[in-house]
Design a protein around this motif. Structure first.
Motif, PDB file in Angstrom:
ATOM      1  N   THR A 115       1.096  -0.929  -0.105  1.00 48.45           N
ATOM      2  CA  THR A 115       0.077  -0.202  -0.107  1.00 48.45           C
ATOM      3  C   THR A 115       0.598   1.601  -0.182  1.00 48.45           C
ATOM      4  OG1 THR A 115      -1.556  -1.372   1.298  1.00 48.45           O
ATOM      5  CG2 THR A 115      -1.529   1.235   1.173  1.00 48.45           C
ATOM      6  N   THR A 116       0.848   2.240  -0.622  1.00 49.23           N
ATOM      7  CA  THR A 116       1.662   3.328  -1.020  1.00 49.23           C
ATOM      8  C   THR A 116       0.721   4.472  -0.738  1.00 49.23           C
ATOM      9  OG1 THR A 116       2.467   3.745  -3.252  1.00 49.23           O
ATOM     10  CG2 THR A 116       3.139   1.867  -2.133  1.00 49.23           C
ATOM     11  N   ASP A 117       1.326   5.905  -1.345  1.00 47.28           N
ATOM     12  CA  ASP A 117       0.660   6.837  -1.618  1.00 47.28           C
ATOM     13  C   ASP A 117       1.141   7.156  -3.624  1.00 47.28           C
ATOM     14  OD1 ASP A 117       3.810   7.515  -2.161  1.00 47.28           O
ATOM     15  OD2 ASP A 117       3.581   9.308  -0.990  1.00 47.28           O
ATOM     16  N   ASN A 118       0.648   7.871  -3.714  1.00 46.23           N
ATOM     17  CA  ASN A 118       0.856   8.236  -5.820  1.00 46.23           C
ATOM     18  C   ASN A 118       2.646   8.954  -5.947  1.00 46.23           C
ATOM     19  OD1 ASN A 118      -1.061   7.813  -5.904  1.00 46.23           O
ATOM     20  ND2 ASN A 118      -1.812   9.735  -5.534  1.00 46.23           N
ATOM     21  N   ALA A 119       3.454   8.288  -5.436  1.00 45.95           N
ATOM     22  CA  ALA A 119       5.004   9.433  -5.116  1.00 45.95           C
ATOM     23  C   ALA A 119       5.487   8.366  -6.126  1.00 45.95           C
ATOM     24  CB  ALA A 119       5.626   9.169  -3.863  1.00 45.95           C
ATOM     25  N   ALA A 120       6.367   9.283  -7.429  1.00 44.34           N
ATOM     26  CA  ALA A 120       6.498   8.183  -8.678  1.00 44.34           C
ATOM     27  C   ALA A 120       7.395   7.074  -7.927  1.00 44.34           C
ATOM     28  CB  ALA A 120       7.161   9.651  -9.574  1.00 44.34           C
ATOM     29  N   LEU A 173       7.141   3.306  -8.934  1.00 46.41           N
ATOM     30  CA  LEU A 173       7.895   3.282  -9.831  1.00 46.41           C
ATOM     31  C   LEU A 173       8.809   1.618  -9.249  1.00 46.41           C
ATOM     32  CD1 LEU A 173       9.574   3.145 -13.021  1.00 46.41           C
ATOM     33  CD2 LEU A 173      11.303   4.321 -11.638  1.00 46.41           C
ATOM     34  N   ALA A 174       9.446   1.996  -7.818  1.00 47.54           N
ATOM     35  CA  ALA A 174       9.548   0.946  -7.097  1.00 47.54           C
ATOM     36  C   ALA A 174       9.182  -0.111  -7.542  1.00 47.54           C
ATOM     37  CB  ALA A 174      10.453   0.983  -5.772  1.00 47.54           C
ATOM     38  N   ALA A 175       7.797  -0.262  -7.347  1.00 48.43           N
ATOM     39  CA  ALA A 175       6.765  -1.482  -7.038  1.00 48.43           C
ATOM     40  C   ALA A 175       6.793  -2.047  -8.449  1.00 48.43           C
ATOM     41  CB  ALA A 175       5.608  -0.816  -6.766  1.00 48.43           C
ATOM     42  N   GLU A 176       7.604  -1.022  -9.529  1.00 50.37           N
ATOM     43  CA  GLU A 176       6.557  -1.953 -10.826  1.00 50.37           C
ATOM     44  C   GLU A 176       8.312  -2.809 -11.527  1.00 50.37           C
ATOM     45  OE1 GLU A 176       6.748   0.519 -15.314  1.00 50.37           O
ATOM     46  OE2 GLU A 176       5.908   0.735 -13.871  1.00 50.37           O
ATOM     47  N   VAL A 177       9.028  -1.985 -10.801  1.00 46.41           N
ATOM     48  CA  VAL A 177      10.692  -2.739 -10.986  1.00 46.41           C
ATOM     49  C   VAL A 177      10.644  -4.046 -10.351  1.00 46.41           C
ATOM     50  CG1 VAL A 177      12.486  -2.348 -10.893  1.00 46.41           C
ATOM     51  CG2 VAL A 177      11.805  -0.172 -11.170  1.00 46.41           C
ATOM     52  N   ASN A 178       9.638  -4.066  -9.044  1.00 48.64           N
ATOM     53  CA  ASN A 178      10.050  -5.284  -8.734  1.00 48.64           C
ATOM     54  C   ASN A 178       8.552  -6.155  -8.761  1.00 48.64           C
ATOM     55  OD1 ASN A 178      12.891  -5.086  -6.946  1.00 48.64           O
ATOM     56  ND2 ASN A 178      11.096  -2.978  -5.779  1.00 48.64           N
ATOM     57  N   GLY A 179       8.055  -6.058  -9.419  1.00 47.16           N
ATOM     58  CA  GLY A 179       6.825  -6.410  -9.741  1.00 47.16           C
ATOM     59  C   GLY A 179       6.425  -6.736  -8.472  1.00 47.16           C
ATOM     60  N   TRP A 180       6.177  -5.754  -7.929  1.00 49.82           N
ATOM     61  CA  TRP A 180       5.335  -5.888  -6.555  1.00 49.82           C
ATOM     62  C   TRP A 180       3.924  -5.373  -6.960  1.00 49.82           C
ATOM     63  CZ3 TRP A 180       9.535  -2.969  -3.053  1.00 49.82           C
ATOM     64  CH2 TRP A 180      10.176  -3.994  -2.703  1.00 49.82           C
ATOM     65  N   PHE A 211      -5.981   4.326   0.868  1.00 53.76           N
ATOM     66  CA  PHE A 211      -7.535   5.138   1.102  1.00 53.76           C
ATOM     67  C   PHE A 211      -7.293   6.240   1.795  1.00 53.76           C
ATOM     68  CE2 PHE A 211     -11.172   6.013   3.615  1.00 53.76           C
ATOM     69  CZ  PHE A 211     -12.083   5.935   1.772  1.00 53.76           C
ATOM     70  N   GLY A 212      -6.718   6.138   2.286  1.00 54.30           N
ATOM     71  CA  GLY A 212      -6.273   7.783   3.599  1.00 54.30           C
ATOM     72  C   GLY A 212      -5.927   8.328   2.638  1.00 54.30           C
ATOM     73  N   HIS A 213      -4.601   8.179   1.887  1.00 60.20           N
ATOM     74  CA  HIS A 213      -3.720   9.313   0.677  1.00 60.20           C
ATOM     75  C   HIS A 213      -5.050   9.946  -0.207  1.00 60.20           C
ATOM     76  CE1 HIS A 213      -0.788  11.506  -0.800  1.00 60.20           C
ATOM     77  NE2 HIS A 213      -0.730  10.649  -1.615  1.00 60.20           N
ATOM     78  N   ARG A 214      -5.887   8.576  -0.907  1.00 62.83           N
ATOM     79  CA  ARG A 214      -6.152   9.621  -1.744  1.00 62.83           C
ATOM     80  C   ARG A 214      -8.154  10.184  -1.490  1.00 62.83           C
ATOM     81  NH1 ARG A 214      -5.157   8.335  -7.253  1.00 62.83           N
ATOM     82  NH2 ARG A 214      -7.472   8.166  -7.024  1.00 62.83           N
ATOM     83  N   LEU A 215      -8.314   9.932   0.108  1.00 61.43           N
ATOM     84  CA  LEU A 215      -9.105  10.543   0.744  1.00 61.43           C
ATOM     85  C   LEU A 215      -8.170  12.259   0.798  1.00 61.43           C
ATOM     86  CD1 LEU A 215     -12.301  10.862   2.303  1.00 61.43           C
ATOM     87  CD2 LEU A 215     -11.341  10.101   3.845  1.00 61.43           C
ATOM     88  N   HIS A 216      -7.499  11.929   1.769  1.00 63.43           N
ATOM     89  CA  HIS A 216      -6.998  13.127   2.267  1.00 63.43           C
ATOM     90  C   HIS A 216      -6.947  14.117   0.053  1.00 63.43           C
ATOM     91  CE1 HIS A 216      -4.028  15.875   3.533  1.00 63.43           C
ATOM     92  NE2 HIS A 216      -3.112  16.077   2.697  1.00 63.43           N
ATOM     93  N   LEU A 217      -6.173  13.915  -0.667  1.00 65.66           N
ATOM     94  CA  LEU A 217      -5.798  14.650  -1.824  1.00 65.66           C
ATOM     95  C   LEU A 217      -7.499  15.057  -2.296  1.00 65.66           C
ATOM     96  CD1 LEU A 217      -3.262  12.106  -3.926  1.00 65.66           C
ATOM     97  CD2 LEU A 217      -2.950  14.045  -2.899  1.00 65.66           C
ATOM     98  N   ALA A 218      -8.607  14.058  -2.077  1.00 68.62           N
ATOM     99  CA  ALA A 218      -9.906  14.322  -2.599  1.00 68.62           C
ATOM    100  C   ALA A 218     -10.335  15.626  -2.025  1.00 68.62           C
ATOM    101  CB  ALA A 218     -10.777  13.356  -2.459  1.00 68.62           C
TER     102      ALA A 218
END
Length: 105
Positions: free
Chosen positions: A2-7, A11-18, A24-31
């Motif tokens: 579970t992460t925020d939207n930091a690039a 990228l780290a999750a994508e590179v490692n295939g995670w 949800f809390g971060h998305r709510l905060h952005l809203a």
């Protein structure tokens, strides 16, 4: 993961295939931040920030606030500063300003 939207995290999750889930809390905060863009709300929050800032930089004002709190039988709380990275700090700042409104005046 579970992460925020930091690039870099995305990228780290994508590179490692995670598998990555957006927090949800971060998305709510952005809203909520988006909803707070109303100019009336921005003006009110800006006034609170200036008020709190003026008390945080002046020991004389802090001292006068403490005296006023005692005279008015208000809780002897200091004013709270908003911190953009701390969720709920804006609400806490506004609540404290409203609580101490008579002493501040």
């Amino acid at each position: 993961m579970t992460t925020d939207n930091a690039a870099n995290i995305k990228l780290a999750a994508e590179v490692n295939g995670w598998m990555r889930l957006q927090c949800f809390g971060h998305r709510l905060h952005l809203a909520l931040e988006n909803a707070m863009k109303d100019p009336r709300i921005g003006r009110a929050v800006g006034l609170c920030k200036k008020l709190v800032s003026s008390f945080s930089y002046s020991w004389k004002k802090k001292r006068e606030l403490a005296v006023a709190q005692q005279q008015l039988n208000l809780p002897e709380h200091s004013l709270k500063t908003e911190c953009p990275t701390r969720w709920g700090s804006r609400k806490a700042m506004i609540i404290r300003v409203l609580e101490q409104q008579k002493a501040i005046a």
